[in-house]
Design a protein around this motif. Structure first.
Motif, PDB file in Angstrom:
ATOM      1  N   ARG A 113       0.838  -1.211   0.000  1.00  0.00           N
ATOM      2  CA  ARG A 113       0.000   0.000   0.000  1.00  0.00           C
ATOM      3  C   ARG A 113       0.868   1.254   0.000  1.00  0.00           C
ATOM      4  N   LEU A 114       1.944   1.207   0.808  1.00  0.00           N
ATOM      5  CA  LEU A 114       2.833   2.361   0.906  1.00  0.00           C
ATOM      6  C   LEU A 114       3.528   2.614  -0.445  1.00  0.00           C
ATOM      7  N   ARG A 140       1.219   4.310  -2.742  1.00  0.00           N
ATOM      8  CA  ARG A 140       1.090   5.743  -2.400  1.00  0.00           C
ATOM      9  C   ARG A 140       2.314   6.533  -2.840  1.00  0.00           C
ATOM     10  N   TRP A 141       3.487   5.975  -2.598  1.00  0.00           N
ATOM     11  CA  TRP A 141       4.724   6.643  -3.025  1.00  0.00           C
ATOM     12  C   TRP A 141       4.727   6.852  -4.540  1.00  0.00           C
ATOM     13  N   ARG A 198       2.183   7.248  -6.533  1.00  0.00           N
ATOM     14  CA  ARG A 198       1.311   8.388  -6.853  1.00  0.00           C
ATOM     15  C   ARG A 198       2.015   9.708  -6.533  1.00  0.00           C
ATOM     16  N   GLN A 199       2.659   9.732  -5.356  1.00  0.00           N
ATOM     17  CA  GLN A 199       3.336  10.975  -4.944  1.00  0.00           C
ATOM     18  C   GLN A 199       4.502  11.302  -5.878  1.00  0.00           C
ATOM     19  N   SER A 252      -8.209   1.204   0.149  1.00  0.00           N
ATOM     20  CA  SER A 252      -7.166   2.180   0.450  1.00  0.00           C
ATOM     21  C   SER A 252      -6.295   2.460  -0.774  1.00  0.00           C
ATOM     22  N   PHE A 253      -6.403   1.639  -1.840  1.00  0.00           N
ATOM     23  CA  PHE A 253      -5.739   1.970  -3.092  1.00  0.00           C
ATOM     24  C   PHE A 253      -6.553   3.043  -3.806  1.00  0.00           C
ATOM     25  N   SER A 254      -5.873   3.997  -4.386  1.00  0.00           N
ATOM     26  CA  SER A 254      -6.570   4.934  -5.269  1.00  0.00           C
ATOM     27  C   SER A 254      -6.584   4.279  -6.638  1.00  0.00           C
ATOM     28  N   SER A 298      -5.674   2.731 -12.898  1.00  0.00           N
ATOM     29  CA  SER A 298      -4.878   1.606 -12.419  1.00  0.00           C
ATOM     30  C   SER A 298      -5.303   0.336 -13.142  1.00  0.00           C
TER      31      SER A 298
END
Ligand code: SF4
Length: 226
Positions: free
Chosen positions: A141-142, A145-146, A148-149, A178-180, A184
């Motif tokens: 998950r992290l 997120r990274w 995307r960032q 919790s995934f955007s 995707s």
């Protein structure tokens, strides 16, 4: 349309279910890998067998995310010099969530990668451990997120469903909210154990179904766009 596939044949650890060609990580071989690819591209250029430019480039493996971003950038620079890269080329890299950091993903983006494909496989820690994966669900998950960032708006995640201890149903419940999910792609693979890999025996000794399930849902890929 011409496409380039670069196989990065190193992994930190061999997953027991995996049939892809990969070798244990060797630091000096990994360091020399970009020059080998570039030399091979030079050779192919002189043979004049391909017409550029490349519309797609795919770093697959193995674990391409073991390569530092500058090595990926170097290969892409030379691919562009020798054959050309289309202006809208899709340039993908397969990444193991257990091998990336926020900085590394930023580096890949800067090096020219515009699509990531994460080997997530499962969002259940127990299943991940049994699959021999080096990452946890939280790390996957992290990493997402990274990504995307770091600026990636095209991110895929490989998932395996219908594992021996899961009911043979469609994989949608494992797509954690919790995934955007915007833009995707989630290629999903049904678990069909073969006698070859050693994992089934280890999965749950004596209770693993070695045959593909008869009632397996026919799903191989799903795409989610906003
Ligand atoms: S990380 Fe990927 S390529 Fe490497 S052994 Fe595991 S499944 Fe195979």
């Amino acid at each position: 349309m011409t496409s380039l596939y670069i196989h990065v044949p190193f992994c930190l650890r061999k997953c027991p279910y995996c049939d892809f060609f990969s070798l244990p990580l060797n630091a000096s071989q990994l360091e020399g890998f970009p020059q080998l690819v570039i030399a091979h591209l030079e050779q192919e250029r002189h043979r004049d067998r391909w017409q550029g430019p490349f519309s797609t480039v795919f770093f697959g493996g193995g674990t391409p995310s073991l390569l530092p971003p500058r090595a990926v950038g170097l290969i892409l620079q030379h691919a562009d010099r020798l054959f050309g890269l289309s202006r809208d080329a899709e340039i993908s890299l397969e990444a193991n969530p257990g091998t990336v950091t926020a900085g590394k993903l930023l580096g890949y983006h800067g090096a020219g990668i515009n699509r990531l494909s994460f080997g997530v496989q499962s969002l259940n820690d127990r299943s991940l451990a049994r699959l021999g994966r080096i990452h946890s669900a939280a790390e996957a998950r992290l990493a997402f997120r990274w990504a995307r960032q770091a600026g990636f708006d095209n991110v895929g995640c490989d998932l395996i469903f219908a594992l021996p201890d899961q009911p043979p149903k469609a994989p949608w419940p494992i797509l954690n909210p919790s995934f955007s999910l915007a833009r995707s792609i989630f290629p999903v693979t049904a678990w069909a154990s073969s006698p070859k890999p050693p994992l089934p025996a280890r999965w749950k000794r004596g209770t693993c179904n070695r045959r593909p399930r008869r009632s397996m849902p026919k799903v191989s890929c799903c795409c989610m766009n906003d």
